[in-house]
Design a protein around this motif. Structure first.
Motif, PDB file in Angstrom:
ATOM      1  N   VAL A 142       5.287   4.326  -3.826  1.00  0.00           N
ATOM      2  CA  VAL A 142       4.562   4.773  -4.990  1.00  0.00           C
ATOM      3  C   VAL A 142       4.712   3.866  -6.070  1.00  0.00           C
ATOM      4  O   VAL A 142       5.765   3.050  -6.112  1.00  0.00           O
ATOM      5  CB  VAL A 142       5.224   6.105  -5.609  1.00  0.00           C
ATOM      6  N   PRO A 143       3.566   3.462  -6.959  1.00  0.00           N
ATOM      7  CA  PRO A 143       3.656   2.630  -8.099  1.00  0.00           C
ATOM      8  C   PRO A 143       4.781   2.810  -8.965  1.00  0.00           C
ATOM      9  O   PRO A 143       5.024   3.787  -9.145  1.00  0.00           O
ATOM     10  CB  PRO A 143       2.332   2.685  -8.543  1.00  0.00           C
ATOM     11  N   VAL A 144       5.230   1.482  -9.214  1.00  0.00           N
ATOM     12  CA  VAL A 144       6.460   1.387 -10.185  1.00  0.00           C
ATOM     13  C   VAL A 144       5.819   1.594 -11.581  1.00  0.00           C
ATOM     14  O   VAL A 144       4.796   0.700 -11.712  1.00  0.00           O
ATOM     15  CB  VAL A 144       7.164  -0.088 -10.127  1.00  0.00           C
ATOM     16  N   ASP A 145       6.052   2.572 -12.463  1.00  0.00           N
ATOM     17  CA  ASP A 145       5.510   2.773 -13.747  1.00  0.00           C
ATOM     18  C   ASP A 145       6.329   2.279 -14.821  1.00  0.00           C
ATOM     19  O   ASP A 145       6.510   2.869 -16.076  1.00  0.00           O
ATOM     20  CB  ASP A 145       5.133   4.120 -13.813  1.00  0.00           C
ATOM     21  N   PHE A 146       7.365   1.280 -14.406  1.00  0.00           N
ATOM     22  CA  PHE A 146       8.558   0.732 -15.516  1.00  0.00           C
ATOM     23  C   PHE A 146       8.350  -0.800 -15.348  1.00  0.00           C
ATOM     24  O   PHE A 146       7.666  -1.269 -14.479  1.00  0.00           O
ATOM     25  CB  PHE A 146       9.837   1.101 -15.264  1.00  0.00           C
ATOM     26  N   MET A 163       0.738  -1.211  -0.161  1.00  0.00           N
ATOM     27  CA  MET A 163      -0.043   0.090  -0.001  1.00  0.00           C
ATOM     28  C   MET A 163       0.937   1.109  -0.050  1.00  0.00           C
ATOM     29  O   MET A 163       2.089   1.343   0.579  1.00  0.00           O
ATOM     30  CB  MET A 163      -0.768   0.005   1.249  1.00  0.00           C
ATOM     31  N   ASN A 164       0.563   2.245  -0.772  1.00  0.00           N
ATOM     32  CA  ASN A 164       1.151   3.467  -0.733  1.00  0.00           C
ATOM     33  C   ASN A 164       0.988   4.239   0.587  1.00  0.00           C
ATOM     34  O   ASN A 164       0.058   4.524   1.047  1.00  0.00           O
ATOM     35  CB  ASN A 164       0.781   4.572  -1.949  1.00  0.00           C
ATOM     36  N   THR A 165       2.347   4.889   0.921  1.00  0.00           N
ATOM     37  CA  THR A 165       2.093   5.891   2.089  1.00  0.00           C
ATOM     38  C   THR A 165       1.736   7.256   1.666  1.00  0.00           C
ATOM     39  O   THR A 165       0.954   7.909   2.536  1.00  0.00           O
ATOM     40  CB  THR A 165       3.310   5.894   2.880  1.00  0.00           C
ATOM     41  N   ILE A 166       1.822   7.568   0.611  1.00  0.00           N
ATOM     42  CA  ILE A 166       1.458   9.035  -0.064  1.00  0.00           C
ATOM     43  C   ILE A 166       0.968   8.778  -1.468  1.00  0.00           C
ATOM     44  O   ILE A 166       1.621   7.978  -2.241  1.00  0.00           O
ATOM     45  CB  ILE A 166       2.521  10.066  -0.002  1.00  0.00           C
ATOM     46  N   ASN A 167       0.336   9.452  -1.921  1.00  0.00           N
ATOM     47  CA  ASN A 167      -0.219   9.546  -3.232  1.00  0.00           C
ATOM     48  C   ASN A 167       0.684  10.131  -4.103  1.00  0.00           C
ATOM     49  O   ASN A 167       1.966  10.992  -3.961  1.00  0.00           O
ATOM     50  CB  ASN A 167      -1.562  10.255  -3.560  1.00  0.00           C
ATOM     51  N   VAL A 168       0.684   9.971  -5.648  1.00  0.00           N
ATOM     52  CA  VAL A 168       1.392  10.552  -6.525  1.00  0.00           C
ATOM     53  C   VAL A 168       0.689  11.704  -7.214  1.00  0.00           C
ATOM     54  O   VAL A 168      -0.507  11.601  -7.485  1.00  0.00           O
ATOM     55  CB  VAL A 168       1.820   9.405  -8.130  1.00  0.00           C
ATOM     56  N   PRO A 169       1.299  12.903  -6.984  1.00  0.00           N
ATOM     57  CA  PRO A 169       0.384  14.020  -7.200  1.00  0.00           C
ATOM     58  C   PRO A 169       0.396  14.241  -8.658  1.00  0.00           C
ATOM     59  O   PRO A 169       1.254  13.850  -9.581  1.00  0.00           O
ATOM     60  CB  PRO A 169       1.169  15.130  -6.518  1.00  0.00           C
ATOM     61  N   THR A 170      -0.592  14.746  -9.034  1.00  0.00           N
ATOM     62  CA  THR A 170      -0.713  15.037 -10.720  1.00  0.00           C
ATOM     63  C   THR A 170      -0.309  16.716 -10.704  1.00  0.00           C
ATOM     64  O   THR A 170       0.046  17.342  -9.906  1.00  0.00           O
ATOM     65  CB  THR A 170      -2.354  15.274 -10.752  1.00  0.00           C
ATOM     66  N   ARG A 171      -0.288  17.001 -12.117  1.00  0.00           N
ATOM     67  CA  ARG A 171       0.284  18.169 -12.479  1.00  0.00           C
ATOM     68  C   ARG A 171      -0.611  19.175 -11.775  1.00  0.00           C
ATOM     69  O   ARG A 171       0.244  20.262 -11.302  1.00  0.00           O
ATOM     70  CB  ARG A 171       0.097  18.416 -14.094  1.00  0.00           C
ATOM     71  N   ASP A 172      -1.986  19.183 -11.812  1.00  0.00           N
ATOM     72  CA  ASP A 172      -2.727  20.053 -11.057  1.00  0.00           C
ATOM     73  C   ASP A 172      -2.523  20.535  -9.573  1.00  0.00           C
ATOM     74  O   ASP A 172      -3.020  21.296  -9.106  1.00  0.00           O
ATOM     75  CB  ASP A 172      -4.356  19.947 -11.379  1.00  0.00           C
ATOM     76  N   THR A 200      16.691   8.544  -4.314  1.00  0.00           N
ATOM     77  CA  THR A 200      15.760   7.909  -5.019  1.00  0.00           C
ATOM     78  C   THR A 200      15.275   6.639  -4.318  1.00  0.00           C
ATOM     79  O   THR A 200      14.190   6.267  -4.055  1.00  0.00           O
ATOM     80  CB  THR A 200      15.620   7.994  -6.471  1.00  0.00           C
ATOM     81  N   ASN A 201      16.198   5.742  -3.824  1.00  0.00           N
ATOM     82  CA  ASN A 201      15.947   4.474  -3.588  1.00  0.00           C
ATOM     83  C   ASN A 201      15.259   4.755  -2.052  1.00  0.00           C
ATOM     84  O   ASN A 201      13.994   4.124  -1.683  1.00  0.00           O
ATOM     85  CB  ASN A 201      17.280   3.837  -3.008  1.00  0.00           C
ATOM     86  N   TYR A 202      15.767   5.617  -1.334  1.00  0.00           N
ATOM     87  CA  TYR A 202      14.923   5.771   0.157  1.00  0.00           C
ATOM     88  C   TYR A 202      13.725   6.514  -0.115  1.00  0.00           C
ATOM     89  O   TYR A 202      12.904   6.240   0.823  1.00  0.00           O
ATOM     90  CB  TYR A 202      15.962   6.818   1.051  1.00  0.00           C
ATOM     91  N   LEU A 203      13.552   7.381  -1.043  1.00  0.00           N
ATOM     92  CA  LEU A 203      12.191   7.954  -1.527  1.00  0.00           C
ATOM     93  C   LEU A 203      11.120   6.932  -1.861  1.00  0.00           C
ATOM     94  O   LEU A 203      10.143   7.016  -1.309  1.00  0.00           O
ATOM     95  CB  LEU A 203      12.161   8.922  -2.482  1.00  0.00           C
ATOM     96  N   HIS A 204      11.436   5.725  -2.669  1.00  0.00           N
ATOM     97  CA  HIS A 204      10.741   4.930  -2.881  1.00  0.00           C
ATOM     98  C   HIS A 204      10.379   3.975  -1.844  1.00  0.00           C
ATOM     99  O   HIS A 204       9.260   3.489  -1.656  1.00  0.00           O
ATOM    100  CB  HIS A 204      11.006   4.141  -4.277  1.00  0.00           C
ATOM    101  N   ALA A 232       7.538  12.478  -9.738  1.00  0.00           N
ATOM    102  CA  ALA A 232       6.343  13.346  -9.518  1.00  0.00           C
ATOM    103  C   ALA A 232       6.145  13.346  -7.622  1.00  0.00           C
ATOM    104  O   ALA A 232       5.587  14.404  -7.253  1.00  0.00           O
ATOM    105  CB  ALA A 232       5.029  12.707  -9.925  1.00  0.00           C
ATOM    106  N   THR A 233       6.655  12.196  -7.168  1.00  0.00           N
ATOM    107  CA  THR A 233       6.727  12.111  -5.728  1.00  0.00           C
ATOM    108  C   THR A 233       7.504  13.422  -5.005  1.00  0.00           C
ATOM    109  O   THR A 233       7.119  13.880  -3.954  1.00  0.00           O
ATOM    110  CB  THR A 233       7.082  10.927  -5.177  1.00  0.00           C
ATOM    111  N   PHE A 234       8.742  13.739  -5.662  1.00  0.00           N
ATOM    112  CA  PHE A 234       9.234  14.821  -5.188  1.00  0.00           C
ATOM    113  C   PHE A 234       8.458  15.922  -5.086  1.00  0.00           C
ATOM    114  O   PHE A 234       8.929  17.030  -4.249  1.00  0.00           O
ATOM    115  CB  PHE A 234      10.667  14.991  -6.140  1.00  0.00           C
TER     116      PHE A 234
END
Length: 179
Positions: free
Chosen positions: A167-171, A1-10, A158-162, A35-37
């Motif tokens: 956040v979901p892996v998009d690769f 489960m994600n701890t925080i969302n992936v923000p959209t551009r808006d 980036t390793n620690y941020l993930h 995007a999480t940054f």
């Protein structure tokens, strides 16, 4: 489960929106981890400056560092992304797997880099002097050593941020290492 969302551009600041637009134009998407940054007003811009800074560790050598550190830190996101980027830099599937294990037997210079980077990452910077000497003997310089440590730091961020945000892996998922 994600701890925080992936923000959209808006959902991000105007400065981060501009960075999103630049990323989308350059790579065709805004990777979820980038995007999480953008939850921070400054982190995405600061991180991109670090990642894109001039360095003597570039191309294939940089991907060696990225893959080794991501494996040591067990970062599914960065392993997925850098498996794709490693192949774009000419590594075969087998070479990517070997690099992730901390070796590059197909290239003595990259092997010395991979072995040292794995040791530095595992030992939290307390490198084995024999591996440092082997690194220099393989043709690397003091500049390369310092720049490799900066790239280790970049990838650790980036390793620690993930690891923290999940956040979901998009690769495409990186294959598991063989025992």
């Amino acid at each position: 489960m994600n701890t925080i969302n992936v923000p959209t551009r808006d959902e991000v600041s105007p400065a981060n929106q501009a960075l999103f637009d630049k990323l989308k134009a350059g790579v065709g998407m805004v990777p979820n981890l980038y995007a999480t940054f953008a939850h921070s007003e400054h982190a995405l811009g600061n991180y991109l400056q670090l990642q894109n800074a001039k360095s003597s560790i570039t191309g294939r050598a940089r991907e060696v560092v990225n893959l080794v550190v991501s494996q040591v830190n067990d970062c599914a996101y960065c392993l997925a992304a850098h498996t794709v980027i490693g192949k774009m830099n000419g590594f075969t599937d087998e070479q990517v797997l070997e690099i992730r294990g901390g070796r590059a037997s197909f290239d003595p210079k990259l092997d010395a880099l991979a072995r040292l980077v794995k040791n530095i990452a595992l030992e939290r910077g307390h490198a084995d002097p024999a591996l440092v000497e082997a690194f220099f003997a393989a043709g690397w310089t003091k500049e390369h050593l310092v720049d490799a440590i900066v790239v280790i730091g970049d990838k650790t961020i980036t390793n620690y941020l993930h690891a923290t945000t999940r956040v979901p892996v998009d690769f495409p998922a990186a294959p598991a290492l063989r025992s």
